[in-house]
Design an enzyme around this catalytic site. Structure first.
Site, mmCIF file in Angstrom:
data_model
loop_
_atom_site.group_PDB
_atom_site.id
_atom_site.type_symbol
_atom_site.label_atom_id
_atom_site.label_comp_id
_atom_site.label_asym_id
_atom_site.label_seq_id
_atom_site.Cartn_x
_atom_site.Cartn_y
_atom_site.Cartn_z
ATOM 1 N N ARG A 43 13.179 0.735 10.901
ATOM 2 C CA ARG A 43 12.111 -0.046 10.259
ATOM 3 C C ARG A 43 12.348 -1.561 10.384
ATOM 4 N NH1 ARG A 43 8.169 0.481 6.062
ATOM 5 N NH2 ARG A 43 8.462 -1.033 4.418
ATOM 6 N N ILE A 110 3.826 -4.987 5.480
ATOM 7 C CA ILE A 110 4.333 -3.700 5.926
ATOM 8 C C ILE A 110 4.297 -2.840 4.675
ATOM 9 C CG2 ILE A 110 6.763 -4.484 5.703
ATOM 10 C CD1 ILE A 110 7.335 -2.404 8.050
ATOM 11 N N SER A 111 3.543 -1.747 4.756
ATOM 12 C CA SER A 111 3.358 -0.896 3.572
ATOM 13 C C SER A 111 4.706 -0.338 3.138
ATOM 14 C CB SER A 111 2.405 0.255 3.898
ATOM 15 O OG SER A 111 1.236 -0.243 4.500
ATOM 16 N N CYS A 112 4.833 -0.017 1.847
ATOM 17 C CA CYS A 112 6.137 0.461 1.382
ATOM 18 C C CYS A 112 6.410 1.855 1.955
ATOM 19 C CB CYS A 112 6.235 0.433 -0.136
ATOM 20 S SG CYS A 112 5.224 1.582 -0.997
ATOM 21 N N PHE A 255 -4.311 -1.205 -1.371
ATOM 22 C CA PHE A 255 -4.252 -1.819 -0.037
ATOM 23 C C PHE A 255 -5.104 -3.075 0.015
ATOM 24 C CE2 PHE A 255 -2.289 2.037 1.301
ATOM 25 C CZ PHE A 255 -1.603 1.709 2.463
#
Ligand SMILES: C[S@@+](CC[C@H](N)C(=O)[O-])C[C@H]1O[C@@H](n2cnc3c(N)ncnc32)[C@H](O)[C@@H]1O
Length: 294
Positions: A43, A110-112, A255
């Site tokens: 990641r 960046i989404s969790c 979001f």
């Protein structure tokens, strides 16, 4: 930090993050491929060197900047916080990542990890299926998808050229070559249609018809949809191949809105929502029922 030391720390943090996601129960148990993909994709390759932490500091009330060059361990630990997204862009890039900020108009993240895993669990892509992703962002979710279906079967659309470029570099660095498109995902990407599944990682107030039209009959659309409740509902719909799709909400998420739908609606009723009076709440003998009249 030397490269090998950093890689070893990243691997340990990734494994710990996976354990936390396991405890949260958002998807690894039901989808073993997701755990394998999560552990395989670094990641940290996808996270820009300077990002904002999404919570205000207690000291100055600003959103802190995490700088890989200045504090590499802090930056790396942040990358693997299971329930924390990191902000990659503010005001479509007008705010430079050169210090803490008071701005709240976040336009890229960046989404969790826990939410990424949960969404892919609900999307449930199968090997070889054709996937359309709206909102490439950093490209991290794109890489996970590609591990499942094959990079050649993934098309990902990002409206912001700078973010798309960063994602392309990161994906190439991990040896992944999906089709990346810079454009407005509200129109989907007709040349790649029909798709088996469409996933959006930016929220809609109104689901675009073009996305339904580009799904095969029985294809699935998974997208955050703005609600009157102060969060997005994660909508999972199945297309009938005649321009219609039906489904339900499978979770609550939060979001950023797609670029063309940022403005608050004047009325949720216009977007197809029941009005407040249509929600019926009944409590009887300790049991609570909430339903609509529809
Ligand atoms: C929450 S971020 C995506 C995060 C991504 N899943 C990740 O983890 O890296 C939302 C992304 O959607 C993009 N976006 C917003 N509106 C869009 C549109 N109409 N078409 C395509 N991308 C859009 C934003 O530029 C942003 O990169």
């Amino acid at each position: 930090m030397a490269d090998t030391a950093a890689r070893a720390i990243a691997e340990r943090l990734r494994a710990e993050c996976a354990e936390e996601i396991d405890r949260l129960g958002t998807g690894f148990r039901e989808r073993p491929w997701l755990r394998e993909a999560f552990l395989a994709v670094p990641r940290e390759v996808f996270v820009p060197d300077r990002v904002w932490w999404p919570h205000r500091s207690a000291e100055d009330g600003l959103f802190p900047l995490l700088d890989r060059g200045l504090r590499p361990r802090q930056w790396l630990r942040s990358v693997y916080r299971a329930r924390v997204p990191l902000i990659t862009q503010i005001a479509d890039g007008a705010v430079l990542p050169d210090g803490p900020t008071d701005r709240t108009d976040f336009t890229g993240s960046i989404s969790c990890p826990a939410v990424v895993v949960s969404m892919l669990r609900h999307l449930d892509p199968q090997p070889g299926e054709r996937i359309l992703e709206i909102g490439t962002g950093t490209g991290y979710g794109t890489a996970l998808l590609a591990r499942r279906v094959g990079a050649g079967a993934v098309t990902s659309v990002e409206i912001d050229k700078a973010l798309a470029t960063h994602a392309g570099v990161a994906l190439r660095a991990v040896g992944c070559a999906p089709r990346l498109v810079v454009g407005d995902g509200e129109g989907g990407h007709p040349p790649g249609a029909p798709y088996d599944r469409v996933i959006a990682t930016a929220a809609f107030r109104r689901l675009p018809q073009a996305l339904l039209d580009q799904l095969r009959p029985g294809g699935v659309l998974l997208a955050p949809l703005d609600t009157p409740f102060g969060c997005d509902g994660l909508a999972r719909l199945t297309a009938d191949g005649h321009g219609r799709a039906h489904g339900r909400f499978v979770g609550a998420v939060d979001f950023m809105k797609v670029r063309g739908q940022r403005d608050r609606p004047t009325s949720y009723a216009e977007l197809g929502w029941p009005t407040w009076g249509d929600y019926r709440v009944t409590v009887e003998h300790g049991h609570q029922h909430i339903r609509t009249t529809l």
